[in-house]
Design an enzyme around this catalytic site. Structure first.
Site, PDB file in Angstrom:
ATOM      1  N   ASP A 186       0.803  -1.220   0.000  1.00 55.42           N
ATOM      2  CA  ASP A 186       0.000   0.000   0.000  1.00 55.42           C
ATOM      3  C   ASP A 186       0.839   1.275   0.000  1.00 55.42           C
ATOM      4  OD1 ASP A 186      -2.162  -1.685   0.158  1.00 55.42           O
ATOM      5  OD2 ASP A 186      -2.283  -1.571   2.333  1.00 55.42           O
ATOM      6  N   CYS A 187       2.103   1.187   0.380  1.00 55.77           N
ATOM      7  CA  CYS A 187       2.910   2.400   0.480  1.00 55.77           C
ATOM      8  C   CYS A 187       4.380   2.018   0.391  1.00 55.77           C
ATOM      9  CB  CYS A 187       2.629   3.137   1.783  1.00 55.77           C
ATOM     10  SG  CYS A 187       3.020   2.161   3.254  1.00 55.77           S
TER      11      CYS A 187
ATOM     12  N   CYS B 255       5.932  -0.486   2.852  1.00 55.55           N
ATOM     13  CA  CYS B 255       5.753  -1.915   2.578  1.00 55.55           C
ATOM     14  C   CYS B 255       6.953  -2.459   1.805  1.00 55.55           C
ATOM     15  CB  CYS B 255       4.466  -2.152   1.789  1.00 55.55           C
ATOM     16  SG  CYS B 255       2.949  -1.666   2.634  1.00 55.55           S
TER      17      CYS B 255
ATOM     18  N   ASP C 280      -3.443  17.103 -18.138  1.00 60.42           N
ATOM     19  CA  ASP C 280      -4.715  16.422 -18.382  1.00 60.42           C
ATOM     20  C   ASP C 280      -4.608  15.307 -19.393  1.00 60.42           C
ATOM     21  OD1 ASP C 280      -4.372  18.034 -20.700  1.00 60.42           O
ATOM     22  OD2 ASP C 280      -6.520  17.884 -21.085  1.00 60.42           O
TER      23      ASP C 280
ATOM     24  N   ASP D 154      -5.249  11.407  28.582  1.00 61.16           N
ATOM     25  CA  ASP D 154      -5.181  10.794  27.261  1.00 61.16           C
ATOM     26  C   ASP D 154      -6.452  11.070  26.461  1.00 61.16           C
ATOM     27  OD1 ASP D 154      -3.712   8.941  25.423  1.00 61.16           O
ATOM     28  OD2 ASP D 154      -5.545   7.788  25.665  1.00 61.16           O
TER      29      ASP D 154
ATOM     30  N   CYS E 242       0.282   5.918  25.809  1.00 60.67           N
ATOM     31  CA  CYS E 242      -0.458   5.330  24.685  1.00 60.67           C
ATOM     32  C   CYS E 242      -0.649   6.389  23.607  1.00 60.67           C
ATOM     33  CB  CYS E 242      -1.812   4.818  25.169  1.00 60.67           C
ATOM     34  SG  CYS E 242      -2.825   4.149  23.848  1.00 60.67           S
TER      35      CYS E 242
ATOM     36  N   ASP F 156       0.827  21.847 -18.052  1.00 64.18           N
ATOM     37  CA  ASP F 156       0.612  21.547 -19.464  1.00 64.18           C
ATOM     38  C   ASP F 156      -0.251  22.676 -20.038  1.00 64.18           C
ATOM     39  OD1 ASP F 156       0.393  19.988 -21.903  1.00 64.18           O
ATOM     40  OD2 ASP F 156      -1.648  19.540 -21.274  1.00 64.18           O
TER      41      ASP F 156
ATOM     42  N   THR G 236      -2.517  22.595 -23.335  1.00 67.54           N
ATOM     43  CA  THR G 236      -3.806  22.243 -23.918  1.00 67.54           C
ATOM     44  C   THR G 236      -4.661  21.450 -22.946  1.00 67.54           C
ATOM     45  OG1 THR G 236      -2.791  22.196 -26.100  1.00 67.54           O
ATOM     46  CG2 THR G 236      -4.928  21.132 -25.870  1.00 67.54           C
TER      47      THR G 236
END
Length: 809
Positions: free
Chosen positions: A92-93, A96, A687, A773, A444, A488, A490
């Site tokens: 996922d990232c 990993c 685009d 907390d 924690c 960009d 166009t």
């Protein structure tokens, strides 16, 4: 074979690399890509021979992809060659990737690990006599919580590996393992809250069950990571936090931590899947079949991937070009927007180059294939996107970085507080155990775990409400730090459609008559310029006369008979050949072209006289000038990168007040982005498909909502309302979000530091620790919700520090 040569940085280096390879095999075919440091070689020499020659020439390969192959039969595991290729699911990232690489690097005999996050492909070298077997590698990867499938088809050819991914069933988020876990935890938490309303004594048990069920896969993964060399991962941090809160009796809080962490993991998985969908969409642009012309002139349909260099193919009107090549017969207009992003088709004739994926507008073409499917322009773009996504290192999550030090430090301090005073000072075990547990609860990281996602979630929510689709917290964090934004032209800074800007009458006729006659001649054409002229005439309520005997000279002009006159409308070059243009008429045409406009000349073919002209241009968006001005006020430099001609680029950029570079191919945009990244954080706004590599390699890629699916999938953010001013809003939103995150982190850590000291001294007890907390969590969450009142760049830009502009290109 493919090689990655880090020292190949320019065309001269590329020439030296080619010489080194051909010193071993004079017949070797070599394709070099200095922007990506990539070399592709087709040779009878061995890899070892080529690597030795490259090292002697001073260009040692850092690593290499596997040999290119169209099809290789599976080999039993015990006969697997030293080079292995696998598909790894569930990454996922970027973290990993690091976890898998760390684990595999510890295995004997495993080396040269190359893990591409974008394509989910793992390649490695396994020593022939290594005690490590294929099953050991798969088992290690699975123990870390990832799926894996091994294959000896190590094709690194862009577009080929993606076919397998495209063929695999694409699961919806709720059908995935992570999706099912989030849904299950959500049901458990909802049930617990319902039970707690009526049966107070049983709600805690249900929350406890949610914690145990939810934390089990993370705890198991944390143990596997610890064994493989990553003991203080974010899974360890979350597991300790949840189990510590449960042990203290805060089951409800522990369940919330597990649930929110699971949601974050699911969102990352969905975002990663959408990024990979962009690569699959790229591969679909090239047609699957082609019409092959054999030496006898016969025609047959064949797979486009089977075309070889020097094959002849037929491309009919409306067809996509099946391979990169050269026109050997015919003339036509080709829509190259899939490659260059430019909306106006280009006239092509014999001897001109064409790109795979281009659309043939009106003529019949015969093309000689110059590049095989693996080397065509679309495949090269796919390769650039894959490399850019693989090499891009997103900012690691703050909690994961912090956990490397925070988790072991807190656990050690808690253990010392429980053990040292009773042993060294004769303290009461019960008292110090109580203080140790209170310290664990205070330490924690619930407030920390919640503060950053809460601010990110608020930022993403307000962005979505304004039409700013941002794909995750990493993108939102980075956007605010950019000091240069490349656009960009166009479809990004302009509308993407040619519009009539000028109508000029050369004879005694009026301009409205010239427009009506031009529209009459163009009425039967599907060319974008023709449609723009007809639409403009209709909008002006011009009376368009009927035309007859219409036909086209491909790439040059359109002819028709109107009211007894043979008329034509064509390019200035054709007009100069077909009529006698005066010096004044030529000057008027050149002046319009200097303003970046496309000129179509109306001719009377019987008298060889120019009657008038119609000029067209893709005009800037209404808010483009305002958007660029807002970015400048925020200290952000704007640069226009376009594949269009220099005159058009200069005219548009001059009007908008920004720098520009013109006549760029996709690899040119990529090169310029790389150059700008050396001195500043860079965002790219585009685009088109041609923008995909630049969108992927920039620190942040931003797609216009009206653009292609590929651009939107590849980018880190999308402007759904296609407004240039939204780029400034995006930067301002990122800066506001990051300021909020910093406030939350400082407050959460500061509050914990105070109560850690008071707890150790015995001033505060367990119930105060719970309040501290919980209170910190509530306060940082409320602070994050302030982002929902974000008003946009106009309300925040005056409060941003001025930034020094980056050096010009």
């Amino acid at each position: 074979m493919r090689f990655h040569i880090e020292d190949m940085t320019c065309g001269g280096c590329a020439g030296n690399v080619v010489k080194a390879i051909q010193s071993v095999d004079p017949n070797a075919e070599v394709i070099t890509e200095p922007p990506t440091r990539s070399v592709q070689v087709t040779s009878s020499a061995t890899r070892a021979q080529l690597e030795s020659a490259l090292c002697q020439a001073g260009y040692p390969p850092r690593g290499s992809d596997a040999p290119i192959a169209k099809s290789v039969a599976p080999i039993p595991a015990q006969e697997m060659p030293p080079g292995l290729s696998m598909q790894v699911q569930g990454m996922d990232c970027a973290s990993c990737v690091g976890k898998i690489e760390t684990a595999l690097a510890r295995m004997p005999g495993v080396s040269d690990i190359r893990l591409n996050f974008a394509t989910e492909r793992l390649e490695l070298t396994l020593a022939p006599e290594s005690p490590t077997q294929l099953g050991d590698i798969k088992k290690t990867i699975k123990s870390l919580g990832f799926g894996v499938s091994a294959s000896t088809d190590q094709s690194a050819t862009p577009g080929i590996g993606t076919d397998d991914q495209a063929a695999a069933p694409q699961l919806r988020w709720w059908q995935t393992r992570k999706g099912k876990q989030v849904v299950g935890l959500g049901i458990l938490m909802a049930t617990a809250y319902a039970i707690a309303l009526f049966f107070l004594n049983y709600g805690t048990w249900v929350f406890g069950a949610a914690v145990v069920v939810g934390v089990f896969p993370f705890a198991r993964k944390a143990l596997a990571l610890a064994k493989s060399g990553s003991p203080f991962s974010i899974e360890t941090l979350m597991s300790v936090a949840a189990l510590g809160a449960l042990f203290i009796g805060e089951a409800e809080e522990a369940a919330a931590v597990v649930f929110l962490f699971s949601v974050g993991e699911l969102l990352e998985s969905v975002a990663a899947g959408r990024a990979r969908a962009g690569i699959r969409a790229l591969a679909s642009l090239v047609p699957k079949t082609a019409v092959l012309i054999d030496p006898q002139g016969g025609q047959r349909e064949v797979p486009a991937a089977s075309l070889d260099v020097n094959d002849h193919v037929l491309v009919r009107p409306g067809d996509r070009v099946s391979a990169d090549g050269v026109i050997i017969q015919g003339a036509s207009s080709l829509d190259e927007s899939p490659i260059t992003g430019e909306s106006i088709p280009l006239a092509k004739a014999a001897g001109d180059n064409v790109f795979a994926g281009s659309i043939n507008v009106d003529g019949v073409l015969q093309i000689r294939v110059e590049k095989a499917a693996a080397d065509n322009t679309i495949s090269r773009i796919i390769h650039l996107v894959e490399q850019a996504q693989a090499s891009k290192a997103p900012t690691a999550r703050f909690i994961e970085r912090f956990s490397r030090y925070y988790t072991p430090a807190v656990m050690a301090i808690a253990a010392l507080i429980v053990v040292v005073p009773p042993l060294a000072m004769g303290g009461d075990w019960g008292t110090w155990l109580y203080r140790g547990l209170a310290l664990l609860l205070i330490a924690c990281p619930c407030a920390l775990v919640l503060s950053t996602p809460a601010a990110i979630a608020s930022g993403l929510a307000v962005g979505t409400r304004r039409g700013l689709l941002i794909k995750g917290g990493n993108a939102l964090e980075t956007i605010g730090r950019v000091s240069t934004i490349a656009f960009d032209k166009t479809g990004t800074l302009t509308e993407g459609k040619p519009r009539v800007t000028d109508v000029v009458a050369f004879t005694s006729g009026r301009e409205d008559e010239i427009l009506a006659l031009a529209a009459s001649v163009e009425s039967g054409s599907n060319h974008p310029l023709a449609k723009a002229i007809v639409s403009h005439a209709e909008a002006a309520n011009s009376l368009i006369p009927a035309a007859s005997h219409a036909y086209a000279t491909a790439g040059k002009a359109v002819h028709a008979s109107v009211a007894g006159h043979k008329l034509a409308i064509g390019s200035p070059i054709y007009a100069a050949q077909a009529a006698a243009l005066t010096q004044g008429q030529r000057a008027r045409i050149e002046a319009l072209q200097h303003d970046g406009k496309t000129v179509s000349v109306l001719l009377d073919e019987q008298t060889r006289e120019a009657l008038g002209l119609v000029a067209l241009r893709d005009e800037p968006r209404q808010d483009a000038q305002e958007g660029v001005a807002e970015l400048k006020a925020m200290g952000v430099r704007s640069v226009m990168l376009t594949g269009d001609n220099r005159l058009t680029a200069q005219a548009i950029a001059g009007h908008l007040g920004m720098e520009w570079e013109a006549e760029l191919l996709p690899q040119d945009k990529l090169r310029l982005i790389d150059e700008m990244k050396r001195s500043a954080k860079v965002a790219m706004v585009g685009d088109g498909i041609n923008d995909a590599p630049a969108l992927a390699t920039a620190d942040v890629g931003i797609a216009m909502g009206g653009g292609t699916d590929v651009a939107i999938e590849t980018a880190d953010a999308a402007l759904l309302k296609s407004r240039v001013t939204d780029v400034a809003h995006l930067v301002a939103l990122s800066r506001a979000t990051m300021a909020n995150i910093h406030q939350n982190v400082i407050f959460a850590l500061g509050l914990k530091a105070v109560f850690l000291i008071t707890t150790v001294l015995g001033v505060t007890g367990l119930w105060v620790a719970v309040m501290a907390d919980t209170g910190a969590t509530a306060i940082v969450t409320l602070n994050a919700l302030r982002l929902l009142r974000f008003k946009g760049a106009a309300a925040t830009k005056h409060h941003q520090p001025r930034m020094q502009p980056a050096s010009v290109l």
